[in-house]
Design a protein around this motif. Structure first.
Motif, PDB file in Angstrom:
ATOM      1  N   GLN A  49     -11.819  47.601 -67.823  1.00 26.30           N
ATOM      2  CA  GLN A  49     -11.372  45.880 -67.116  1.00 26.30           C
ATOM      3  C   GLN A  49     -10.903  45.573 -66.225  1.00 26.30           C
ATOM      4  O   GLN A  49     -10.306  46.234 -65.506  1.00 26.30           O
ATOM      5  CB  GLN A  49     -10.076  45.819 -68.399  1.00 26.30           C
ATOM      6  CG  GLN A  49     -10.208  46.046 -69.960  1.00 26.30           C
ATOM      7  CD  GLN A  49      -9.483  45.967 -70.627  1.00 26.30           C
ATOM      8  OE1 GLN A  49      -8.531  45.736 -70.041  1.00 26.30           O
ATOM      9  NE2 GLN A  49      -9.229  46.413 -72.096  1.00 26.30           N
ATOM     10  N   ILE A  96     -12.777  40.385 -66.825  1.00 20.44           N
ATOM     11  CA  ILE A  96     -14.105  41.237 -67.289  1.00 20.44           C
ATOM     12  C   ILE A  96     -13.567  42.524 -68.257  1.00 20.44           C
ATOM     13  O   ILE A  96     -13.389  43.228 -67.602  1.00 20.44           O
ATOM     14  CB  ILE A  96     -15.283  41.221 -66.299  1.00 20.44           C
ATOM     15  CG1 ILE A  96     -16.820  41.061 -67.395  1.00 20.44           C
ATOM     16  CG2 ILE A  96     -14.865  42.246 -65.257  1.00 20.44           C
ATOM     17  CD1 ILE A  96     -17.371  41.607 -66.109  1.00 20.44           C
ATOM     18  N   SER A 102     -17.925  46.131 -70.620  1.00 18.72           N
ATOM     19  CA  SER A 102     -19.110  46.059 -70.627  1.00 18.72           C
ATOM     20  C   SER A 102     -20.361  45.247 -69.898  1.00 18.72           C
ATOM     21  O   SER A 102     -20.807  44.845 -70.148  1.00 18.72           O
ATOM     22  CB  SER A 102     -19.620  46.352 -72.358  1.00 18.72           C
ATOM     23  OG  SER A 102     -19.075  45.433 -72.451  1.00 18.72           O
ATOM     24  N   GLY A 103     -18.555  44.455 -69.658  1.00 18.07           N
ATOM     25  CA  GLY A 103     -19.387  42.515 -69.186  1.00 18.07           C
ATOM     26  C   GLY A 103     -19.489  42.046 -69.876  1.00 18.07           C
ATOM     27  O   GLY A 103     -19.505  40.839 -69.984  1.00 18.07           O
ATOM     28  N   ILE A 108     -15.077  37.557 -70.514  1.00 20.49           N
ATOM     29  CA  ILE A 108     -15.065  36.831 -69.615  1.00 20.49           C
ATOM     30  C   ILE A 108     -14.034  36.043 -70.184  1.00 20.49           C
ATOM     31  O   ILE A 108     -13.773  35.331 -70.811  1.00 20.49           O
ATOM     32  CB  ILE A 108     -16.028  37.305 -68.412  1.00 20.49           C
ATOM     33  CG1 ILE A 108     -16.892  37.913 -68.289  1.00 20.49           C
ATOM     34  CG2 ILE A 108     -15.950  35.837 -67.792  1.00 20.49           C
ATOM     35  CD1 ILE A 108     -18.217  37.955 -67.707  1.00 20.49           C
ATOM     36  N   SER A 118     -18.037  39.037 -62.217  1.00 18.57           N
ATOM     37  CA  SER A 118     -19.737  40.149 -63.273  1.00 18.57           C
ATOM     38  C   SER A 118     -19.984  41.449 -62.490  1.00 18.57           C
ATOM     39  O   SER A 118     -18.377  41.896 -62.335  1.00 18.57           O
ATOM     40  CB  SER A 118     -21.626  39.500 -62.889  1.00 18.57           C
ATOM     41  OG  SER A 118     -21.452  39.934 -61.584  1.00 18.57           O
ATOM     42  N   ARG A 119     -20.050  42.491 -62.723  1.00 21.53           N
ATOM     43  CA  ARG A 119     -20.350  43.738 -62.962  1.00 21.53           C
ATOM     44  C   ARG A 119     -21.238  44.495 -62.548  1.00 21.53           C
ATOM     45  O   ARG A 119     -21.837  43.676 -63.848  1.00 21.53           O
ATOM     46  CB  ARG A 119     -18.667  44.240 -63.384  1.00 21.53           C
ATOM     47  CG  ARG A 119     -18.994  44.925 -64.697  1.00 21.53           C
ATOM     48  CD  ARG A 119     -18.039  45.165 -65.756  1.00 21.53           C
ATOM     49  NE  ARG A 119     -17.273  46.468 -65.360  1.00 21.53           N
ATOM     50  CZ  ARG A 119     -16.503  46.895 -65.438  1.00 21.53           C
ATOM     51  NH1 ARG A 119     -14.839  46.427 -66.325  1.00 21.53           N
ATOM     52  NH2 ARG A 119     -15.755  48.093 -65.266  1.00 21.53           N
ATOM     53  N   ASP A 120     -21.295  45.759 -62.123  1.00 16.72           N
ATOM     54  CA  ASP A 120     -23.482  46.404 -62.064  1.00 16.72           C
ATOM     55  C   ASP A 120     -22.638  47.991 -62.680  1.00 16.72           C
ATOM     56  O   ASP A 120     -22.505  48.451 -61.617  1.00 16.72           O
ATOM     57  CB  ASP A 120     -23.549  46.543 -61.169  1.00 16.72           C
ATOM     58  CG  ASP A 120     -25.002  46.804 -60.887  1.00 16.72           C
ATOM     59  OD1 ASP A 120     -24.474  48.282 -62.439  1.00 16.72           O
ATOM     60  OD2 ASP A 120     -25.900  46.933 -60.669  1.00 16.72           O
ATOM     61  N   ASN A 121     -21.905  48.402 -63.099  1.00 15.94           N
ATOM     62  CA  ASN A 121     -21.397  49.034 -63.740  1.00 15.94           C
ATOM     63  C   ASN A 121     -22.429  51.292 -62.937  1.00 15.94           C
ATOM     64  O   ASN A 121     -21.522  51.556 -62.916  1.00 15.94           O
ATOM     65  CB  ASN A 121     -21.165  49.998 -65.096  1.00 15.94           C
ATOM     66  CG  ASN A 121     -19.833  48.771 -65.406  1.00 15.94           C
ATOM     67  OD1 ASN A 121     -18.692  48.773 -65.192  1.00 15.94           O
ATOM     68  ND2 ASN A 121     -20.228  49.289 -66.621  1.00 15.94           N
ATOM     69  N   LEU A 161     -17.709  45.505 -59.035  1.00 15.17           N
ATOM     70  CA  LEU A 161     -17.289  43.676 -59.218  1.00 15.17           C
ATOM     71  C   LEU A 161     -18.034  42.821 -58.265  1.00 15.17           C
ATOM     72  O   LEU A 161     -17.353  42.822 -56.841  1.00 15.17           O
ATOM     73  CB  LEU A 161     -15.807  43.986 -59.841  1.00 15.17           C
ATOM     74  CG  LEU A 161     -14.845  42.966 -59.796  1.00 15.17           C
ATOM     75  CD1 LEU A 161     -15.261  42.893 -62.054  1.00 15.17           C
ATOM     76  CD2 LEU A 161     -13.843  43.189 -59.532  1.00 15.17           C
TER      77      LEU A 161
END
Lengths: 106, 121
Positions: free
Chosen positions: B33, B51, B54-55, B58, B71-74, B79
């Motif tokens: 997280q 967040i 997994s997003g 929130i 938001s995030r892009d794993n 982030l």
């Protein structure tokens, strides 16, 4: 919203014990973390889950949490311990920080 | 070694927008997280957003709800914090911070170096 309160400042002499308090309604029912922040630097966790010390944090740092008050204790305070200390807990999915306590070692 | 590096801070006019980024390395960011925490000049720390890994979950502080989006892009270990309708009181150093959880409680175990956002005309 939930609030936790810290004294704005504390002064101690080298080698003395510094006790920094963090107060909030039923705070003892929550988990409290403490962060040390030196000037111009990012915070570093020194205590989590009320009393646990991360690896690398000196044993002179200890803490407790009961009733409405959490306390961070620094035994044998050293000059390098000078800085701001922030307590933090969670309330209903929001993290809550105290206002911070400026510790001066003189 | 765990590293969090924020970027994107700038001088922006009131009512303007800005997007902050936080690049994570040294760990699998999708396992953790993440949060944004800010600090106004000379003031204490203020948590502003969370967040989950997994997003899918929130949370926001009331002070930014409706104006900021986390938001995030794993896939690329990033982030984000999209900030809109900025106000003078949003002026602060913005830190990204990783959460580490145990026994139902979490704390911020790693912090970035911060990025400065100044809102002024």
């Amino acid at each position: 919203s939930y609030e936790v309160t810290q004294p704005p400042s504390l002064s101690v002499s080298p080698g003395q014990t510094a006790s920094i308090t963090c107060s909030g309604d039923a705070l003892g029912e929550k988990s409290v973390s403490w962060y040390q922040q030196k000037p111009g630097q990012s915070p570093v966790v020194v205590i989590y889950q009320d009393f646990k010390r991360p690896s690398g944090i000196p044993e002179r740092f200890s803490a407790s949490n009961s009733g409405n008050t959490a306390t961070l204790t620094i035994s044998g305070t050293q000059g390098e311990d000078e800085g701001d200390y922030h307590c933090q807990t969670w309330d209903r999915s929001s993290a809550v920080f105290g206002g911070g306590t400026k510790l001066t070692v003189l | 070694e765990v590293q969090l590096v924020e970027s994107g801070g700038a001088l922006v006019r009131p009512e303007g927008s800005l997007r902050l980024s936080c690049a994570a390395s040294g760990f699998i960011s999708g396992d953790y997280q993440m949060n944004w925490v800010r600090q106004a000049p000379g003031k204490g720390l203020e948590w502003i957003s969370y967040i989950d890994s997994s997003g899918g979950t929130i949370y926001y502080a009331d002070s930014v709800k409706g104006r900021f989006t986390i938001s995030r892009d794993n896939a690329i270990n990033l982030l984000y914090l999209q900030m809109t309708n900025l106000r003078a009181e949003d002026t602060a150093i913005y830190y990204c911070a990783r959460s580490w959880s145990s026994s139902g409680w979490s704390h911020f175990d790693y912090w970035g170096q911060g990025t400065l956002v100044t809102v002024s005309s």
